[in-house]
Design an enzyme around this catalytic site. Structure first.
Site, PDB file in Angstrom:
ATOM      1  N   LYS A  13       0.732  -1.275  -0.137  1.00  0.00           N
ATOM      2  CA  LYS A  13      -0.062  -0.045   0.106  1.00  0.00           C
ATOM      3  C   LYS A  13       0.986   1.341   0.005  1.00  0.00           C
ATOM      4  O   LYS A  13       1.731   1.506   0.904  1.00  0.00           O
ATOM      5  CB  LYS A  13      -0.966  -0.036   1.025  1.00  0.00           C
TER       6      LYS A  13
ATOM      7  N   ASP B  23      -3.305   4.470  -2.041  1.00  0.00           N
ATOM      8  CA  ASP B  23      -4.481   4.823  -1.140  1.00  0.00           C
ATOM      9  C   ASP B  23      -4.578   6.417  -1.135  1.00  0.00           C
ATOM     10  O   ASP B  23      -3.805   7.039  -0.085  1.00  0.00           O
ATOM     11  CB  ASP B  23      -3.844   4.191   0.085  1.00  0.00           C
ATOM     12  N   LEU B  24      -5.002   6.892  -1.842  1.00  0.00           N
ATOM     13  CA  LEU B  24      -4.993   8.332  -2.046  1.00  0.00           C
ATOM     14  C   LEU B  24      -6.337   8.992  -1.621  1.00  0.00           C
ATOM     15  O   LEU B  24      -6.528  10.153  -1.502  1.00  0.00           O
ATOM     16  CB  LEU B  24      -4.407   8.813  -3.460  1.00  0.00           C
ATOM     17  N   LYS B  25      -7.343   8.038  -1.317  1.00  0.00           N
ATOM     18  CA  LYS B  25      -8.745   8.689  -0.832  1.00  0.00           C
ATOM     19  C   LYS B  25      -9.164   9.862  -1.550  1.00  0.00           C
ATOM     20  O   LYS B  25      -9.330  10.938  -0.846  1.00  0.00           O
ATOM     21  CB  LYS B  25      -8.569   8.878   0.625  1.00  0.00           C
TER      22      LYS B  25
ATOM     23  N   ASP C 109     -13.544  14.815  -4.216  1.00  0.00           N
ATOM     24  CA  ASP C 109     -13.577  16.116  -4.746  1.00  0.00           C
ATOM     25  C   ASP C 109     -14.786  16.228  -5.890  1.00  0.00           C
ATOM     26  O   ASP C 109     -15.445  15.315  -5.688  1.00  0.00           O
ATOM     27  CB  ASP C 109     -12.125  16.360  -5.794  1.00  0.00           C
TER      28      ASP C 109
ATOM     29  N   THR D 159     -11.909   6.174  10.788  1.00  0.00           N
ATOM     30  CA  THR D 159     -12.171   5.715  12.368  1.00  0.00           C
ATOM     31  C   THR D 159     -11.454   6.732  13.446  1.00  0.00           C
ATOM     32  O   THR D 159     -11.862   6.749  14.446  1.00  0.00           O
ATOM     33  CB  THR D 159     -11.106   4.413  12.445  1.00  0.00           C
TER      34      THR D 159
ATOM     35  N   ARG E 181       3.088  -1.615  10.580  1.00  0.00           N
ATOM     36  CA  ARG E 181       4.407  -1.587  11.583  1.00  0.00           C
ATOM     37  C   ARG E 181       4.670  -3.092  12.033  1.00  0.00           C
ATOM     38  O   ARG E 181       5.839  -3.255  12.139  1.00  0.00           O
ATOM     39  CB  ARG E 181       4.200  -0.810  12.602  1.00  0.00           C
TER      40      ARG E 181
HETATM   41  O1  C5P Z   1       1.192   0.266  11.289  1.00  0.00           O
HETATM   42  P1  C5P Z   1      -0.264  -0.033  10.967  1.00  0.00           P
HETATM   43  O2  C5P Z   1      -0.395  -1.575  10.847  1.00  0.00           O
HETATM   44  O3  C5P Z   1      -1.106   0.489  12.405  1.00  0.00           O
HETATM   45  O4  C5P Z   1      -0.735   0.680   9.837  1.00  0.00           O
HETATM   46  C1  C5P Z   1      -1.908   0.726   9.481  1.00  0.00           C
HETATM   47  C2  C5P Z   1      -2.177   1.388   8.185  1.00  0.00           C
HETATM   48  O5  C5P Z   1      -3.572   1.400   7.618  1.00  0.00           O
HETATM   49  C3  C5P Z   1      -1.686   2.744   7.876  1.00  0.00           C
HETATM   50  O6  C5P Z   1      -1.318   2.952   6.635  1.00  0.00           O
HETATM   51  C4  C5P Z   1      -2.910   3.511   8.218  1.00  0.00           C
HETATM   52  O7  C5P Z   1      -2.883   4.823   7.828  1.00  0.00           O
HETATM   53  C5  C5P Z   1      -3.925   2.835   7.855  1.00  0.00           C
HETATM   54  N1  C5P Z   1      -5.278   2.920   8.190  1.00  0.00           N
HETATM   55  C6  C5P Z   1      -5.566   2.893   9.629  1.00  0.00           C
HETATM   56  N2  C5P Z   1      -6.806   2.870  10.020  1.00  0.00           N
HETATM   57  C7  C5P Z   1      -7.840   3.225   9.119  1.00  0.00           C
HETATM   58  C8  C5P Z   1      -7.667   3.504   7.995  1.00  0.00           C
HETATM   59  C9  C5P Z   1      -6.211   3.228   7.536  1.00  0.00           C
HETATM   60  O8  C5P Z   1      -4.804   2.295  10.314  1.00  0.00           O
HETATM   61  N3  C5P Z   1      -9.022   3.358   9.911  1.00  0.00           N
END
Ligand code: C5P
Length: 232
Positions: free
Chosen positions: A33, A60-62, A65, A117, A208
């Site tokens: 992603k 993932d540019l969401k 517009d 979220t 992570r």
């Molecule tokens: O490092 P981690 O597993 O927390 O990363 C989660 C990824 O999912 C990040 O790129 C974060 O921006 C994305 N994300 C999220 N919660 C959301 C939408 C997207 O953690 N509700």
């Protein structure tokens, strides 16, 4: 593995960092992603490099517009050859339909974000969205499906209900995943890969736990083996 369910979030600020991590991973075990931070830093050039290594890319540019602008942006993104892109369902029906029309069904997957979220009931009331967030998520997911998009991003906690309400033919992409006994980092509500798949998620966005692992490939393989028997 023909259809890897893990999407590794490359939350980096430079192409070098992203490529260093991609070198350690294998396309048969995960997709990647690329979000706003990395894309702003490294652009389409990096996306092409990652695809040349054989990875499917979720861009993932969401987009959010006016319909014409979103449609054109979606077209350009799909022309890059990425596997999946997304828009905000809050852009409304006309925008979602324009995005859908811009990309042929069956090529690049087009999904929507329902509610961020990070927003609680007070934040939603601030912008005039009354009601409980779960119901708003279902309403926005229905709208997304109505406009023939391929699915939504949702938490695993919403997945079972959405699967029940919207049906099988709808892709659920779920972040907030942590291996058993791992750190939560800043995620408030976390789910294991197994629980997320059991609740009906199709794809798991994991950052992570994989990007910071001593051996990212091994971690990716372990997470895949946690879910392998559930997706055969
Ligand atoms: O490092 P981690 O597993 O927390 O990363 C989660 C990824 O999912 C990040 O790129 C974060 O921006 C994305 N994300 C999220 N919660 C959301 C939408 C997207 O953690 N509700």
């Amino acid at each position: 593995m023909h259809n890897p369910r893990i999407i590794v979030a490359l939350d980096f600020s430079s192409a070098e960092d992203a490529l260093r991590l991609a070198e350690k991973l294998e396309p048969r075990f995960c997709r990647l992603k690329v979000g706003k931070e990395l894309f702003t830093a490294a652009g389409p050039n990096l996306v092409e490099k990652l695809m040349l290594k054989g990875f499917d890319i979720f861009l993932d540019l969401k987009f959010h517009d006016i319909p014409n602008t979103v449609a054109n942006a979606c077209k350009v993104a799909a022309n890059l050859g990425v596997w999946m892109i997304n828009v905000h369902a809050l852009g409304g029906r006309k925008m979602l339909l324009a995005a859908r029309e811009a990309i042929a069904q069956g090529s690049t997957k087009l999904i929507a974000v329902t509610l961020l979220t990070s927003m609680d009931e007070n934040d939603l009331a601030d912008i005039g969205l009354q009601g409980n967030p779960e119901q708003i998520v279902v309403r926005l997911a229905r709208l997304t499906k109505d406009c023939a998009l391929d699915g939504v991003v949702c938490s695993a906690l919403e997945a079972a209900n959405l699967r029940h309400q919207i049906g099988e033919d709808f892709c659920l992409v779920t972040p907030g995943i942590r291996p058993l006994n791992d750190r939560a980092d800043d995620q408030k509500r976390i789910t294991t890969p197994r629980q997320a798949i059991q609740k009906g998620s199709n794809y798991l966005v994991i950052g992570r736990p994989i990007t910071q692992a001593n051996d990212p490939l091994l971690m990716c393989q372990q997470l895949n083996s946690e879910i392998s028997e559930l997706i055969l």
